[in-house]
Write a protein that holds these residues in place. Structure first.
Motif, PDB file in Angstrom:
ATOM      1  N   GLN A   1       0.797  -1.183  -0.059  1.00 41.28           N
ATOM      2  CA  GLN A   1      -0.112  -0.160  -0.036  1.00 41.28           C
ATOM      3  C   GLN A   1       0.993   1.353  -0.101  1.00 41.28           C
ATOM      4  N   ASP A   2       2.052   1.289   0.710  1.00 43.88           N
ATOM      5  CA  ASP A   2       2.797   2.464   0.716  1.00 43.88           C
ATOM      6  C   ASP A   2       3.281   2.848  -0.514  1.00 43.88           C
ATOM      7  N   VAL A   3       3.963   1.912  -1.339  1.00 41.13           N
ATOM      8  CA  VAL A   3       4.774   2.478  -2.544  1.00 41.13           C
ATOM      9  C   VAL A   3       4.205   1.666  -3.732  1.00 41.13           C
TER      10      VAL A   3
ATOM     11  N   PRO B   1      24.640  -9.501 -11.789  1.00 42.66           N
ATOM     12  CA  PRO B   1      23.349 -10.136 -11.908  1.00 42.66           C
ATOM     13  C   PRO B   1      23.197 -11.405 -11.091  1.00 42.66           C
ATOM     14  N   GLY B   2      22.107 -11.794 -10.797  1.00 44.02           N
ATOM     15  CA  GLY B   2      21.930 -13.024 -10.136  1.00 44.02           C
ATOM     16  C   GLY B   2      22.288 -12.896  -8.611  1.00 44.02           C
ATOM     17  N   GLU B   3      22.692 -11.940  -8.129  1.00 40.73           N
ATOM     18  CA  GLU B   3      23.111 -11.571  -6.759  1.00 40.73           C
ATOM     19  C   GLU B   3      21.680 -10.971  -5.923  1.00 40.73           C
ATOM     20  N   PRO B   4      21.543 -11.531  -4.756  1.00 43.35           N
ATOM     21  CA  PRO B   4      20.460 -10.527  -4.129  1.00 43.35           C
ATOM     22  C   PRO B   4      20.730  -9.198  -3.553  1.00 43.35           C
ATOM     23  N   GLY B   5      19.708  -8.266  -3.541  1.00 46.04           N
ATOM     24  CA  GLY B   5      19.922  -6.834  -3.316  1.00 46.04           C
ATOM     25  C   GLY B   5      18.567  -6.336  -2.876  1.00 46.04           C
ATOM     26  N   GLN B   6      18.497  -5.175  -2.273  1.00 44.58           N
ATOM     27  CA  GLN B   6      17.202  -4.627  -2.163  1.00 44.58           C
ATOM     28  C   GLN B   6      16.363  -3.756  -3.215  1.00 44.58           C
ATOM     29  N   LEU B   7      15.388  -4.211  -3.259  1.00 42.12           N
ATOM     30  CA  LEU B   7      14.377  -3.954  -4.439  1.00 42.12           C
ATOM     31  C   LEU B   7      14.040  -2.491  -4.414  1.00 42.12           C
ATOM     32  N   TRP B   8      14.560  -1.834  -5.652  1.00 43.49           N
ATOM     33  CA  TRP B   8      13.827  -0.083  -5.792  1.00 43.49           C
ATOM     34  C   TRP B   8      13.078  -0.370  -6.914  1.00 43.49           C
TER      35      TRP B   8
ATOM     36  N   SER C   1       2.263   3.488  -8.963  1.00 41.05           N
ATOM     37  CA  SER C   1       2.512   4.057  -7.305  1.00 41.05           C
ATOM     38  C   SER C   1       1.506   5.066  -6.922  1.00 41.05           C
ATOM     39  N   PRO C   2       1.473   5.135  -5.721  1.00 41.37           N
ATOM     40  CA  PRO C   2       0.499   6.160  -5.046  1.00 41.37           C
ATOM     41  C   PRO C   2       1.073   7.452  -5.097  1.00 41.37           C
ATOM     42  N   ALA C   3       0.286   8.507  -4.468  1.00 41.84           N
ATOM     43  CA  ALA C   3       0.865   9.935  -4.661  1.00 41.84           C
ATOM     44  C   ALA C   3       1.762  10.177  -3.080  1.00 41.84           C
ATOM     45  N   GLY C   4       1.798   9.210  -2.285  1.00 38.15           N
ATOM     46  CA  GLY C   4       2.561   9.452  -1.050  1.00 38.15           C
ATOM     47  C   GLY C   4       1.543   9.465   0.108  1.00 38.15           C
ATOM     48  N   TYR C   5       1.921   9.850   1.305  1.00 37.08           N
ATOM     49  CA  TYR C   5       1.056   9.910   2.560  1.00 37.08           C
ATOM     50  C   TYR C   5       0.225  11.233   2.697  1.00 37.08           C
ATOM     51  N   PHE C   6      -0.949  10.976   3.168  1.00 37.35           N
ATOM     52  CA  PHE C   6      -1.921  11.934   3.170  1.00 37.35           C
ATOM     53  C   PHE C   6      -1.739  13.234   3.883  1.00 37.35           C
ATOM     54  N   ARG C   7      -1.386  14.305   2.935  1.00 33.20           N
ATOM     55  CA  ARG C   7      -1.221  15.656   3.237  1.00 33.20           C
ATOM     56  C   ARG C   7       0.199  15.583   4.290  1.00 33.20           C
ATOM     57  N   ASP C   8       1.203  14.761   3.973  1.00 35.94           N
ATOM     58  CA  ASP C   8       2.366  14.623   4.564  1.00 35.94           C
ATOM     59  C   ASP C   8       3.682  14.666   3.547  1.00 35.94           C
ATOM     60  N   PRO C   9       3.906  15.727   3.072  1.00 31.91           N
ATOM     61  CA  PRO C   9       5.308  15.811   1.961  1.00 31.91           C
ATOM     62  C   PRO C   9       6.426  15.416   2.626  1.00 31.91           C
TER      63      PRO C   9
ATOM     64  N   ALA D   1       8.595  12.071   1.273  1.00 29.53           N
ATOM     65  CA  ALA D   1       9.897  12.302   0.653  1.00 29.53           C
ATOM     66  C   ALA D   1      11.160  11.396   1.349  1.00 29.53           C
ATOM     67  N   THR D   2      10.615  10.839   2.618  1.00 29.96           N
ATOM     68  CA  THR D   2      11.424   9.713   2.887  1.00 29.96           C
ATOM     69  C   THR D   2      11.364   8.226   2.265  1.00 29.96           C
ATOM     70  N   VAL D   3      10.158   8.272   1.674  1.00 30.25           N
ATOM     71  CA  VAL D   3       9.665   7.134   0.914  1.00 30.25           C
ATOM     72  C   VAL D   3      10.160   6.973  -0.671  1.00 30.25           C
ATOM     73  N   PHE D   4       9.665   8.148  -0.940  1.00 33.92           N
ATOM     74  CA  PHE D   4       9.854   8.391  -2.785  1.00 33.92           C
ATOM     75  C   PHE D   4      11.037   9.475  -2.937  1.00 33.92           C
ATOM     76  N   ASP D   5      12.031   9.167  -3.582  1.00 31.77           N
ATOM     77  CA  ASP D   5      12.848  10.324  -3.883  1.00 31.77           C
ATOM     78  C   ASP D   5      12.366  11.159  -4.998  1.00 31.77           C
ATOM     79  N   SER D   6      13.089  12.272  -5.280  1.00 37.11           N
ATOM     80  CA  SER D   6      12.491  13.386  -6.190  1.00 37.11           C
ATOM     81  C   SER D   6      12.360  12.602  -7.808  1.00 37.11           C
ATOM     82  N   GLU D   7      13.013  11.575  -7.961  1.00 36.52           N
ATOM     83  CA  GLU D   7      12.556  11.011  -9.266  1.00 36.52           C
ATOM     84  C   GLU D   7      11.677   9.895  -9.221  1.00 36.52           C
ATOM     85  N   GLY D   8      10.870   9.746  -7.829  1.00 38.87           N
ATOM     86  CA  GLY D   8       9.876   8.588  -7.932  1.00 38.87           C
ATOM     87  C   GLY D   8      10.378   7.149  -7.590  1.00 38.87           C
ATOM     88  N   TRP D   9      11.616   6.939  -7.327  1.00 34.20           N
ATOM     89  CA  TRP D   9      12.073   5.748  -6.638  1.00 34.20           C
ATOM     90  C   TRP D   9      11.828   5.378  -5.208  1.00 34.20           C
TER      91      TRP D   9
END
Length: 545
Positions: A344-346, A386-393, A399-407, A411-419
């Motif tokens: 739900q978050d991302v 390739p083939g190695e585990p890593g944290q998924l971005w 994706s949603p627009a972010g947290y309700f009225r909480d920019p 900003a701690t979840v989505f960077d400026s490019e939307g990752w």
């Protein structure tokens, strides 16, 4: 009310690439009412509604809400079990230009008081009572916390004597016809699919209170179209909400995807394994939305006593589905398992196609949805080989627009490019994403990483193991060690020695072997979601130690 994260540049990008369109979910209800008016749209134990009837009821609800004074963008909370009128209320909110928040029936004052205060909700849709709990009484108390909560709409035919002021019967409103010429007021309330906040979803926060997530329509519609594609969903399908339609496990299938192709939806109000199988048999359901717990309980029944040959696929979400349970479900229930990844978050990341090979459907979360970019990052922020585990971005139009009225939090979840990251450790193999575990659940033993999902998947193959969860516990020498919590199958005993011997046979590296076993009668889950609550397990383990 503009969503807080999507810039005009991002909107243009996703529109130009064809991922976002100028459509709303209500448009598909109207389309189905025109093209297949007499086909059934929604069914529960008391109601059977065609597409033409559904559109008329939605229009009537929406008009009466507007006529009563609810302004565009006001928030409305819908808290109800699976039932037709609650389903209709959700789409009516969109039609009326109201921002809807659909929550699980099990939520109580602690979570709801936060939601009401945070959203400034003006209205709620609830049952009078459900599971011997009085919702009207609870919301009457909650109104004291928010003077803006003016309207209570009951899903009952009658308003009980002594009900607080501002309480109305939703079914009675639905019986009050509205001339077509008056419905033009609703057209003026249409959401901008790209810029307007149209709905909220809730997700569990680190403090125990829910976080509220903003959604414009375009990304949710984009994801729904992606799911329609990988599921081969069509007008001949009958989707069934076995899990609550308020959540993703059944809601994505029934509320968001089914109307896009005119598929019928049937709603199971109260889950038991027997009632779920009876529903599939009676309504000839072709696809069901469940959490893993539902599947496990259904498989414990004499499935051969039911004719469920109509079942085509099973959408399991909301928790880890062990591959052996998936295999058993396919061989016993007949429908193929399809898995996916999203939060739900991302937003939604990936999914398996229903015609993928069994190994991929049961063990992976498939390929990225159309438009999604994915990268795997190590602990130093570098892209892994390739083939190695890593944290998924990932980044994309799902994706949603972010947290309700909480920019700030957004900003701690989505960077400026939307990752953003789901927090999962994954690897690529055979073109699909394989989940190794959650970054937050990762156990670091003597500097070596242990991914719980890897061990859990192996132990689920043991003939004595019914449910397993791996959690870490502190150790002075190594930092952390792994403990296995296991629920055994009836009539079996499972020892530490058996566990270690079995995992060694599976060629698991020795540092990954659990160093403690806790055989328990049950494993806690988060509400009705079916997700294992590892926080509770860790707390229990700390007490024992």
């Amino acid at each position: 009310m503009r969503v807080i994260r999507y810039t005009d540049e991002m909107i243009s990008e996703f529109k130009d690439k064809g991922y976002w369109t100028d459509e709303t979910f209500y448009d598909f209800w109207a389309k189905n009412a025109r093209e297949i008016p007499d086909r059934e749209a929604l069914v529960d134990s008391r109601h059977r509604v065609t597409w033409a009837q559904a559109k008329e009821l939605v229009d009537q609800i929406a008009y009466h809400w507007v006529d009563m004074g609810l302004e565009k963008y006001e928030r409305i909370i819908i808290q109800a079990p699976n039932e037709v009128n609650a389903f209709l209320a959700r789409i009516a909110a969109e039609r009326a230009g109201l921002v809807s928040l659909v929550v699980y029936a099990y939520m109580r004052q602690k979570e709801l008081s936060y939601m009401i205060e945070k959203t400034g909700a003006s209205a709620v849709v609830i049952p009078y009572t459900y599971r011997n709990f009085n919702y009207l009484e609870m919301y009457n108390e909650l109104r004291k916390l928010s003077p803006r909560l003016e309207y209570i709409f009951l899903l009952d035919e009658d308003v009980p004597a002594g009900a607080p002021e501002g309480t109305y019967s939703l079914p009675q409103l639905m019986k009050d016809p509205v001339p077509n010429e008056k419905l033009t007021v609703l057209d003026d309330r249409r959401f901008d699919p790209f810029r307007d906040m149209a709905m909220l979803t809730s997700t569990t926060g680190t403090t125990g209170l829910p976080k509220l997530v903003e959604w414009n329509i375009a990304p949710r519609l984009c994801t729904a179209k992606g799911r329609v594609d990988i599921w081969n969903l069509n007008v001949e399908d009958t989707t069934a909400a076995i899990a609550p339609f308020a959540g993703g496990a059944a809601g994505t299938l029934t509320y968001f995807a089914a109307p896009l192709v005119g598929a019928k939806t049937v709603l199971l109000e109260e889950f038991t394994a027997e009632s779920a199988l009876e529903l599939i048999q009676r309504e000839k359901a072709t696809c069901i939305g469940v959490v893993p717990t539902h599947l496990v309980r259904m498989l414990e029944q004499p499935v051969e006593n039911y004719d469920i040959s109509s079942l085509r696929f099973i959408r399991s979400a909301g928790g880890y589905l062990p591959p052996d349970v998936g295999q058993m479900a396919e061989s016993t229930l007949g429908g193929v398992i399809t898995s996916d990844l999203g939060t739900q978050d991302v937003g939604s990341v990936s999914g398996c196609r229903v015609d993928d090979p069994p190994e991929l459907r049961r063990r992976t979360v498939g390929r990225p949805l159309a438009g999604n970019e994915v990268k795997l990052i190590d602990e130093d922020g570098n892209v892994v080989p390739p083939g190695e585990p890593g944290q998924l971005w990932f980044r994309g139009p799902n994706s949603p627009a972010g947290y309700f009225r909480d920019p700030e939090t957004t900003a701690t979840v989505f960077d400026s490019e939307g990752w953003a990251t789901t927090g999962d450790i994954v690897k690529w193999d055979q073109g699909c994403l394989w989940i190794m575990g959650r970054a937050k659940d990762m156990i670091i033993r003597g500097g070596q990483n242990i991914y719980p999902a890897e061990i859990e998947g192996l132990l689920q193959e043991h003939p004595k193991v019914k449910i397993v969860a791996i959690v870490g516990y502190p150790d002075k020498e190594l930092g952390e060690r792994a403990c296995a919590f296991v629920v055994t199958k009836p009539g079996t005993n499972f020892t530490f020695e058996e566990m270690i011997s079995f995992l060694k046979e599976k060629q698991l590296a020795s540092f990954k072997l659990p160093e403690r076993l806790e055989v328990v009668e049950s494993i806690p889950t988060v509400g009705d979601s079916g997700k294992i609550d590892k926080k509770v397990l860790k707390a229990e383990l700390e007490k024992k130690m």
